[in-house]
Design a protein around this motif. Structure first.
Motif, PDB file in Angstrom:
ATOM      1  N   GLY A  35      -6.584   0.550   2.269  1.00  0.00           N
ATOM      2  CA  GLY A  35      -5.966   1.552   1.420  1.00  0.00           C
ATOM      3  C   GLY A  35      -7.072   2.418   0.843  1.00  0.00           C
ATOM      4  O   GLY A  35      -8.010   1.894   0.239  1.00  0.00           O
ATOM      5  N   VAL A  57      -1.169   5.177  -1.380  1.00  0.00           N
ATOM      6  CA  VAL A  57      -2.536   5.422  -0.917  1.00  0.00           C
ATOM      7  C   VAL A  57      -2.529   5.713   0.581  1.00  0.00           C
ATOM      8  O   VAL A  57      -1.584   5.393   1.292  1.00  0.00           O
ATOM      9  CB  VAL A  57      -3.448   4.222  -1.223  1.00  0.00           C
ATOM     10  CG1 VAL A  57      -3.500   3.959  -2.720  1.00  0.00           C
ATOM     11  CG2 VAL A  57      -2.980   2.968  -0.489  1.00  0.00           C
ATOM     12  N   TYR A  86     -13.260   3.374  -3.665  1.00  0.00           N
ATOM     13  CA  TYR A  86     -12.179   4.151  -3.045  1.00  0.00           C
ATOM     14  C   TYR A  86     -11.572   3.468  -1.818  1.00  0.00           C
ATOM     15  O   TYR A  86     -10.680   4.019  -1.187  1.00  0.00           O
ATOM     16  CB  TYR A  86     -12.692   5.543  -2.653  1.00  0.00           C
ATOM     17  CG  TYR A  86     -14.064   5.545  -2.006  1.00  0.00           C
ATOM     18  CD1 TYR A  86     -14.223   5.325  -0.639  1.00  0.00           C
ATOM     19  CD2 TYR A  86     -15.206   5.773  -2.776  1.00  0.00           C
ATOM     20  CE1 TYR A  86     -15.469   5.320  -0.058  1.00  0.00           C
ATOM     21  CE2 TYR A  86     -16.471   5.773  -2.196  1.00  0.00           C
ATOM     22  CZ  TYR A  86     -16.597   5.550  -0.842  1.00  0.00           C
ATOM     23  OH  TYR A  86     -17.843   5.549  -0.262  1.00  0.00           O
ATOM     24  N   TYR A  87     -12.039   2.277  -1.456  1.00  0.00           N
ATOM     25  CA  TYR A  87     -11.486   1.528  -0.325  1.00  0.00           C
ATOM     26  C   TYR A  87     -11.026   0.140  -0.776  1.00  0.00           C
ATOM     27  O   TYR A  87     -11.796  -0.608  -1.392  1.00  0.00           O
ATOM     28  CB  TYR A  87     -12.526   1.326   0.781  1.00  0.00           C
ATOM     29  CG  TYR A  87     -12.904   2.537   1.594  1.00  0.00           C
ATOM     30  CD1 TYR A  87     -12.122   3.686   1.601  1.00  0.00           C
ATOM     31  CD2 TYR A  87     -14.061   2.530   2.362  1.00  0.00           C
ATOM     32  CE1 TYR A  87     -12.493   4.795   2.341  1.00  0.00           C
ATOM     33  CE2 TYR A  87     -14.432   3.634   3.113  1.00  0.00           C
ATOM     34  CZ  TYR A  87     -13.645   4.773   3.094  1.00  0.00           C
ATOM     35  OH  TYR A  87     -14.019   5.862   3.837  1.00  0.00           O
ATOM     36  N   LEU A  88      -9.803  -0.214  -0.440  1.00  0.00           N
ATOM     37  CA  LEU A  88      -9.271  -1.551  -0.666  1.00  0.00           C
ATOM     38  C   LEU A  88      -8.991  -2.172   0.693  1.00  0.00           C
ATOM     39  O   LEU A  88      -8.188  -1.659   1.471  1.00  0.00           O
ATOM     40  CB  LEU A  88      -7.986  -1.477  -1.499  1.00  0.00           C
ATOM     41  CG  LEU A  88      -7.170  -2.768  -1.657  1.00  0.00           C
ATOM     42  CD1 LEU A  88      -8.019  -3.885  -2.245  1.00  0.00           C
ATOM     43  CD2 LEU A  88      -5.946  -2.513  -2.525  1.00  0.00           C
ATOM     44  N   ARG A  93     -11.748  -4.790  -2.906  1.00  0.00           N
ATOM     45  CA  ARG A  93     -12.340  -3.467  -2.700  1.00  0.00           C
ATOM     46  C   ARG A  93     -13.758  -3.578  -2.145  1.00  0.00           C
ATOM     47  O   ARG A  93     -14.566  -4.354  -2.638  1.00  0.00           O
ATOM     48  CB  ARG A  93     -12.361  -2.687  -4.023  1.00  0.00           C
ATOM     49  CG  ARG A  93     -11.018  -2.112  -4.434  1.00  0.00           C
ATOM     50  CD  ARG A  93     -11.030  -1.598  -5.853  1.00  0.00           C
ATOM     51  NE  ARG A  93     -11.232  -2.699  -6.785  1.00  0.00           N
ATOM     52  CZ  ARG A  93     -11.938  -2.605  -7.908  1.00  0.00           C
ATOM     53  NH1 ARG A  93     -12.515  -1.473  -8.237  1.00  0.00           N
ATOM     54  NH2 ARG A  93     -12.058  -3.653  -8.716  1.00  0.00           N
ATOM     55  N   SER A 126      -8.200   5.738  -1.575  1.00  0.00           N
ATOM     56  CA  SER A 126      -7.758   6.637  -2.633  1.00  0.00           C
ATOM     57  C   SER A 126      -8.924   6.975  -3.544  1.00  0.00           C
ATOM     58  O   SER A 126      -9.752   6.121  -3.846  1.00  0.00           O
ATOM     59  CB  SER A 126      -6.636   6.002  -3.456  1.00  0.00           C
ATOM     60  OG  SER A 126      -6.304   6.806  -4.575  1.00  0.00           O
ATOM     61  N   CYS A 149      -3.619  -1.683  -7.455  1.00  0.00           N
ATOM     62  CA  CYS A 149      -3.111  -2.041  -6.129  1.00  0.00           C
ATOM     63  C   CYS A 149      -3.770  -3.331  -5.641  1.00  0.00           C
ATOM     64  O   CYS A 149      -3.102  -4.204  -5.069  1.00  0.00           O
ATOM     65  CB  CYS A 149      -3.367  -0.894  -5.156  1.00  0.00           C
ATOM     66  SG  CYS A 149      -2.674  -1.129  -3.509  1.00  0.00           S
ATOM     67  N   GLU A 150      -5.056  -3.468  -5.885  1.00  0.00           N
ATOM     68  CA  GLU A 150      -5.785  -4.685  -5.503  1.00  0.00           C
ATOM     69  C   GLU A 150      -5.171  -5.909  -6.180  1.00  0.00           C
ATOM     70  O   GLU A 150      -4.922  -6.941  -5.535  1.00  0.00           O
ATOM     71  CB  GLU A 150      -7.251  -4.539  -5.900  1.00  0.00           C
ATOM     72  CG  GLU A 150      -8.105  -5.766  -5.611  1.00  0.00           C
ATOM     73  CD  GLU A 150      -9.526  -5.596  -6.114  1.00  0.00           C
ATOM     74  OE1 GLU A 150     -10.459  -5.929  -5.376  1.00  0.00           O
ATOM     75  OE2 GLU A 150      -9.696  -5.115  -7.265  1.00  0.00           O
ATOM     76  N   LEU A 200      -6.332   2.133  -7.442  1.00  0.00           N
ATOM     77  CA  LEU A 200      -6.718   1.177  -6.408  1.00  0.00           C
ATOM     78  C   LEU A 200      -6.981  -0.210  -7.009  1.00  0.00           C
ATOM     79  O   LEU A 200      -6.691  -1.225  -6.372  1.00  0.00           O
ATOM     80  CB  LEU A 200      -7.953   1.688  -5.663  1.00  0.00           C
ATOM     81  CG  LEU A 200      -8.028   1.353  -4.171  1.00  0.00           C
ATOM     82  CD1 LEU A 200      -6.794   1.833  -3.429  1.00  0.00           C
ATOM     83  CD2 LEU A 200      -9.281   1.935  -3.546  1.00  0.00           C
ATOM     84  N   ARG A 201      -7.504  -0.265  -8.237  1.00  0.00           N
ATOM     85  CA  ARG A 201      -7.684  -1.558  -8.900  1.00  0.00           C
ATOM     86  C   ARG A 201      -6.337  -2.230  -9.154  1.00  0.00           C
ATOM     87  O   ARG A 201      -6.190  -3.437  -8.947  1.00  0.00           O
ATOM     88  CB  ARG A 201      -8.433  -1.378 -10.225  1.00  0.00           C
ATOM     89  CG  ARG A 201      -9.931  -1.211 -10.086  1.00  0.00           C
ATOM     90  CD  ARG A 201     -10.642  -1.423 -11.412  1.00  0.00           C
ATOM     91  NE  ARG A 201     -10.233  -0.451 -12.418  1.00  0.00           N
ATOM     92  CZ  ARG A 201     -10.810   0.730 -12.589  1.00  0.00           C
ATOM     93  NH1 ARG A 201     -11.823   1.097 -11.819  1.00  0.00           N
ATOM     94  NH2 ARG A 201     -10.386   1.552 -13.534  1.00  0.00           N
ATOM     95  N   LEU A 230       0.829  -1.207   0.000  1.00  0.00           N
ATOM     96  CA  LEU A 230       0.000   0.000   0.000  1.00  0.00           C
ATOM     97  C   LEU A 230       0.862   1.254   0.000  1.00  0.00           C
ATOM     98  O   LEU A 230       0.543   2.253  -0.672  1.00  0.00           O
ATOM     99  CB  LEU A 230      -0.942  -0.006   1.205  1.00  0.00           C
ATOM    100  CG  LEU A 230      -2.031  -1.090   1.189  1.00  0.00           C
ATOM    101  CD1 LEU A 230      -2.733  -1.165   2.543  1.00  0.00           C
ATOM    102  CD2 LEU A 230      -3.049  -0.822   0.080  1.00  0.00           C
TER     103      LEU A 230
END
Length: 270
Positions: free
Chosen positions: A151, A102, A182-184, A178, A153, A162-163, A159-160, A97
């Motif tokens: 995380g 993020v 906006y949240y992971l 997710r 953002s 990052c996921e 974020l996708r 992260l």
């Protein structure tokens, strides 16, 4: 199709509006479930403290699931079952992260920890869970008590990515998915909303085919796959809708209440 005996709902994007309001129609729908002898509970990526505001207005008596179902508590918020992210896995998650830049939060059973009290989504989370964060310089002292790492953002594409990186890096050592665009969320391994549905069905002495689930995000797919009937909210992305047996209206148009009406009508025909 089996007669539905239990409904399990997501919270944000599903049961409540974008403004985190529980509407009169949603309350009435849950009341009609009770009148029909159908059980109702909720499971969410929210921390346990963020579930408390639903218990009284919805008269929930069954256990509820927090942290994406990795914690199960009774209606008085007493723990029934709780799992933690292994400390080494938590550190790896933080490292990834950090690489993506993020904003990072760490939740323990009772604390919401952040290194940035002015983070972009801090006001949103405060409004949602009705609690304030504790600002810390370092997450290290809390790694052995991590229930969830988030995380946050506004860059949904970032974020996708990052996921995907987290899922590849962690493998089966934790769940990374997710809960909002906006949240992971990183949560303990082997636990998700699907395992919560299985646990609730077992407690109720029913088949998972007799469970209906309602949700709007990637983390809801696990319970869609586990339940006999599933409803994607109208505000969900198309890939989420494609995984549900039904699609209801959005959370801005009483989609939850409309899904409940569909369930009640279906039971009447069974």
């Amino acid at each position: 199709m089996s007669r539905i005996a239990l409904v399990v709902s997501d919270v944000d994007g599903t049961l409540v509006t974008r403004e985190k309001i529980l509407t009169d129609a949603a309350r009435g729908a849950v009341r009609r479930l009770g009148d029909a002898g159908i059980g109702f509970t909720v499971v969410s990526s929210r921390p346990t403290v963020g579930m408390r505001f639903l218990i009284e207005p919805l008269a929930i008596t069954l256990p509820v699931g927090s942290f994406n179902g990795s914690s199960i508590v009774d209606s008085q918020m007493n723990p029934i079952e709780q799992h933690l992210i292994p400390a080494a896995t938590a550190q790896i998650s933080l490292d990834v992260l950090n690489e993506f830049g993020v904003d990072i939060w760490l939740f323990t059973t009772n604390l919401w920890l952040t290194r940035n009290g002015d983070g972009e989504y801090v006001p949103n989370e405060m409004r949602a869970i009705r609690a304030e964060p504790t600002v810390v310089a370092d997450f290290w002292p809390y790694l052995t008590a991590a229930c969830k790492i988030v995380g946050a953002s506004s860059d949904a594409a970032l974020l996708r990515r990052c996921e995907a990186t987290l899922q590849e890096t962690l493998g089966g050592r934790a769940t990374a998915v997710r809960s909002q665009s906006y949240y992971l969320d990183v949560t303990p391994p082997g636990c998700d909303k699907g395992t919560f549905v299985q646990a609730m069905a077992k407690r109720q002495g029913i088949s998972t085919d007799a469970v209906a689930t309602i949700g709007d995000m990637e983390n809801d797919l696990a319970m869609f796959r586990t339940s006999g009937l599933s409803f994607a909210m109208g505000n969900a992305a198309d890939d989420i809708k494609n995984m549900a047996t039904h699609v209801t209206a959005s959370n801005a148009d009483e989609g939850f209440a409309k899904a409940i009406e569909t369930i009640l009508r279906s039971n009447e025909k069974s």
